[in-house]
Design a protein around this motif. Structure first.
Motif, PDB file in Angstrom:
ATOM      1  N   THR A   1       0.874  -1.192   0.008  1.00 58.90           N
ATOM      2  CA  THR A   1      -0.198   0.038   0.029  1.00 58.90           C
ATOM      3  C   THR A   1       1.003   1.245  -0.091  1.00 58.90           C
ATOM      4  OG1 THR A   1      -1.762  -1.320   1.127  1.00 58.90           O
ATOM      5  CG2 THR A   1      -1.922   1.395   1.297  1.00 58.90           C
ATOM      6  N   LYS A   2       0.554   2.179  -0.813  1.00 61.07           N
ATOM      7  CA  LYS A   2       1.529   3.237  -0.992  1.00 61.07           C
ATOM      8  C   LYS A   2       0.731   4.669  -0.003  1.00 61.07           C
ATOM      9  CE  LYS A   2       4.326   2.549  -5.115  1.00 61.07           C
ATOM     10  NZ  LYS A   2       5.581   2.365  -4.286  1.00 61.07           N
ATOM     11  N   VAL A   3       1.132   5.032   1.032  1.00 62.64           N
ATOM     12  CA  VAL A   3       0.604   6.068   1.502  1.00 62.64           C
ATOM     13  C   VAL A   3       1.346   7.488   1.049  1.00 62.64           C
ATOM     14  CG1 VAL A   3       0.203   7.205   3.914  1.00 62.64           C
ATOM     15  CG2 VAL A   3      -0.023   4.601   3.330  1.00 62.64           C
TER      16      VAL A   3
ATOM     17  N   GLU B   1       6.375   9.574   0.170  1.00 65.52           N
ATOM     18  CA  GLU B   1       5.482   8.324  -0.407  1.00 65.52           C
ATOM     19  C   GLU B   1       5.994   7.259   0.327  1.00 65.52           C
ATOM     20  OE1 GLU B   1       6.491   5.956  -4.190  1.00 65.52           O
ATOM     21  OE2 GLU B   1       4.794   7.390  -4.795  1.00 65.52           O
ATOM     22  N   LEU B   2       5.242   6.517   1.133  1.00 66.10           N
ATOM     23  CA  LEU B   2       5.770   5.333   1.875  1.00 66.10           C
ATOM     24  C   LEU B   2       5.188   4.189   1.156  1.00 66.10           C
ATOM     25  CD1 LEU B   2       4.793   6.912   5.408  1.00 66.10           C
ATOM     26  CD2 LEU B   2       6.925   6.922   4.081  1.00 66.10           C
ATOM     27  N   ASP B   3       5.789   2.831   1.257  1.00 68.29           N
ATOM     28  CA  ASP B   3       5.447   1.644   0.932  1.00 68.29           C
ATOM     29  C   ASP B   3       5.220   1.069   2.313  1.00 68.29           C
ATOM     30  OD1 ASP B   3       5.999   2.228  -1.672  1.00 68.29           O
ATOM     31  OD2 ASP B   3       7.453   0.774  -2.044  1.00 68.29           O
ATOM     32  N   VAL B   4       4.069   0.439   2.284  1.00 67.67           N
ATOM     33  CA  VAL B   4       3.423  -0.071   3.535  1.00 67.67           C
ATOM     34  C   VAL B   4       3.236  -1.386   3.443  1.00 67.67           C
ATOM     35  CG1 VAL B   4       1.940   0.373   5.561  1.00 67.67           C
ATOM     36  CG2 VAL B   4       2.687   2.219   4.433  1.00 67.67           C
ATOM     37  N   ALA B   5       3.476  -2.277   4.273  1.00 67.06           N
ATOM     38  CA  ALA B   5       3.394  -3.476   4.299  1.00 67.06           C
ATOM     39  C   ALA B   5       1.961  -3.791   4.961  1.00 67.06           C
ATOM     40  CB  ALA B   5       4.163  -4.404   4.966  1.00 67.06           C
TER      41      ALA B   5
ATOM     42  N   CYS C   1      -7.166  -3.066   3.967  1.00 65.97           N
ATOM     43  CA  CYS C   1      -7.178  -2.139   4.970  1.00 65.97           C
ATOM     44  C   CYS C   1      -8.643  -1.712   5.347  1.00 65.97           C
ATOM     45  CB  CYS C   1      -6.368  -0.814   4.614  1.00 65.97           C
ATOM     46  SG  CYS C   1      -4.728  -1.190   4.589  1.00 65.97           S
ATOM     47  N   GLU C   2      -9.251  -2.026   6.198  1.00 67.63           N
ATOM     48  CA  GLU C   2     -10.647  -1.821   6.647  1.00 67.63           C
ATOM     49  C   GLU C   2     -10.902  -0.680   7.672  1.00 67.63           C
ATOM     50  OE1 GLU C   2     -13.556  -3.140   5.328  1.00 67.63           O
ATOM     51  OE2 GLU C   2     -12.284  -4.354   3.992  1.00 67.63           O
ATOM     52  N   ALA C   3      -9.739  -0.308   8.492  1.00 68.35           N
ATOM     53  CA  ALA C   3      -9.825   0.672   9.491  1.00 68.35           C
ATOM     54  C   ALA C   3      -8.434   1.237   9.653  1.00 68.35           C
ATOM     55  CB  ALA C   3     -10.099  -0.171  10.840  1.00 68.35           C
ATOM     56  N   LEU C   4      -8.435   2.656  10.233  1.00 70.47           N
ATOM     57  CA  LEU C   4      -7.255   3.394  10.156  1.00 70.47           C
ATOM     58  C   LEU C   4      -5.969   2.709  10.803  1.00 70.47           C
ATOM     59  CD1 LEU C   4      -6.074   6.262   9.424  1.00 70.47           C
ATOM     60  CD2 LEU C   4      -6.790   6.905  11.837  1.00 70.47           C
ATOM     61  N   GLY C   5      -6.194   2.048  11.802  1.00 71.69           N
ATOM     62  CA  GLY C   5      -5.217   0.954  12.420  1.00 71.69           C
ATOM     63  C   GLY C   5      -4.456  -0.010  11.423  1.00 71.69           C
ATOM     64  N   ASP C   6      -5.219  -0.221  10.386  1.00 66.64           N
ATOM     65  CA  ASP C   6      -4.619  -1.162   9.475  1.00 66.64           C
ATOM     66  C   ASP C   6      -3.749  -0.627   8.553  1.00 66.64           C
ATOM     67  OD1 ASP C   6      -6.592  -2.914  10.361  1.00 66.64           O
ATOM     68  OD2 ASP C   6      -8.126  -2.697   8.741  1.00 66.64           O
ATOM     69  N   THR C   7      -3.320   0.702   8.482  1.00 68.33           N
ATOM     70  CA  THR C   7      -2.513   1.362   7.821  1.00 68.33           C
ATOM     71  C   THR C   7      -1.802   2.573   8.336  1.00 68.33           C
ATOM     72  OG1 THR C   7      -1.950   2.458   5.442  1.00 68.33           O
ATOM     73  CG2 THR C   7      -4.127   2.924   6.580  1.00 68.33           C
ATOM     74  N   VAL C   8      -0.901   3.256   7.808  1.00 67.36           N
ATOM     75  CA  VAL C   8      -0.176   4.332   8.185  1.00 67.36           C
ATOM     76  C   VAL C   8      -1.122   5.469   8.017  1.00 67.36           C
ATOM     77  CG1 VAL C   8       1.823   5.559   8.076  1.00 67.36           C
ATOM     78  CG2 VAL C   8       2.120   3.466   7.904  1.00 67.36           C
ATOM     79  N   ASN C   9      -1.506   6.145   8.980  1.00 62.12           N
ATOM     80  CA  ASN C   9      -2.200   7.338   9.138  1.00 62.12           C
ATOM     81  C   ASN C   9      -1.263   8.584   8.539  1.00 62.12           C
ATOM     82  OD1 ASN C   9      -3.403   9.920   9.626  1.00 62.12           O
ATOM     83  ND2 ASN C   9      -4.438   9.180  11.686  1.00 62.12           N
TER      84      ASN C   9
ATOM     85  N   ALA D   1       9.246   4.751  12.200  1.00 63.99           N
ATOM     86  CA  ALA D   1       8.777   4.545  13.242  1.00 63.99           C
ATOM     87  C   ALA D   1       7.640   3.752  13.430  1.00 63.99           C
ATOM     88  CB  ALA D   1       8.375   5.782  14.033  1.00 63.99           C
ATOM     89  N   ASP D   2       7.191   3.328  12.233  1.00 64.33           N
ATOM     90  CA  ASP D   2       5.895   2.262  11.914  1.00 64.33           C
ATOM     91  C   ASP D   2       6.668   1.167  11.247  1.00 64.33           C
ATOM     92  OD1 ASP D   2       3.804   1.102  10.698  1.00 64.33           O
ATOM     93  OD2 ASP D   2       2.529   2.521  11.320  1.00 64.33           O
ATOM     94  N   SER D   3       6.694  -0.043  12.029  1.00 66.46           N
ATOM     95  CA  SER D   3       7.159  -1.199  11.363  1.00 66.46           C
ATOM     96  C   SER D   3       6.867  -1.538  10.134  1.00 66.46           C
ATOM     97  CB  SER D   3       7.227  -2.260  12.461  1.00 66.46           C
ATOM     98  OG  SER D   3       5.960  -2.507  12.745  1.00 66.46           O
ATOM     99  N   ARG D   4       5.518  -1.138   9.835  1.00 65.35           N
ATOM    100  CA  ARG D   4       5.078  -1.492   8.320  1.00 65.35           C
ATOM    101  C   ARG D   4       5.502  -0.767   7.240  1.00 65.35           C
ATOM    102  NH1 ARG D   4      -0.812  -0.816  10.450  1.00 65.35           N
ATOM    103  NH2 ARG D   4       0.034   0.996  10.977  1.00 65.35           N
ATOM    104  N   VAL D   5       6.234   0.165   7.429  1.00 67.52           N
ATOM    105  CA  VAL D   5       7.187   1.062   6.329  1.00 67.52           C
ATOM    106  C   VAL D   5       8.132   0.172   5.966  1.00 67.52           C
ATOM    107  CG1 VAL D   5       7.990   3.343   5.730  1.00 67.52           C
ATOM    108  CG2 VAL D   5       6.023   3.069   7.470  1.00 67.52           C
ATOM    109  N   THR D   6       8.360  -0.041   4.666  1.00 69.78           N
ATOM    110  CA  THR D   6       9.501  -0.720   4.035  1.00 69.78           C
ATOM    111  C   THR D   6      10.317   0.225   3.237  1.00 69.78           C
ATOM    112  OG1 THR D   6       8.111  -1.631   2.130  1.00 69.78           O
ATOM    113  CG2 THR D   6       8.271  -2.860   4.038  1.00 69.78           C
TER     114      THR D   6
END
Length: 137
Positions: A24-26, A55-59, A63-71, A104-109
């Motif tokens: 997911t690109k945020v 632009e962040l690549d997020v693992a 995503c159904e809720a804000l907590g599922d991705t990077v805000n 800081a968000d471990s999902r950001v690659t």
């Protein structure tokens, strides 16, 4: 057996496998932040506008809720916090700090950060700046 939606004929074709989201690109574009930045004497002691793209690549997938991705509000908050830390000589430094804050968000690659100084070469250029790409690891 269900009918094909366009022909109303029986749907005998094999059903496709659902797509799987792998990245997911945020992103945030055109973020405006005033910062104490620059190496020249005339740049010290005053703030200058910066225009920032991130632009962040997020693992993350499904995503159904804000907590599922990077805000993306965290990108704004990180840029404002870096600007509030005090004088920075180079836009490269600002960009690297913002990229590091994104991890800081471990999902950001991967983080791509572009920082423009609109006044750097005014009136001869619309902006000058830097773009960096950083990867986790």
């Amino acid at each position: 057996m269900a009918a094909h939606p366009l022909t109303n004929a029986p749907n005998t074709a094999p059903q496709p496998t659902p797509a799987r989201v792998i990245v997911t690109k945020v992103f945030v574009r055109g973020l405006k932040v005033d910062a104490w930045i620059g190496v020249y004497d005339h740049e010290h002691g005053r703030q200058q506008p910066l225009v920032i793209d991130v632009e962040l690549d997020v693992a993350a997938s499904h995503c159904e809720a804000l907590g599922d991705t990077v805000n993306y509000e965290t990108i704004l908050q990180a840029a404002q916090a870096i600007a509030a830390e005090g004088h920075i000589d180079l836009v490269e430094t600002f960009a690297e700090r913002l990229a590091q804050a994104s991890f800081a968000d471990s999902r950001v690659t991967r983080a791509r950060v572009r920082v423009e100084k609109p006044l750097a070469l005014a009136p001869h250029a619309a902006a000058a700046g830097v773009e960096i790409t950083a990867v986790r690891g």
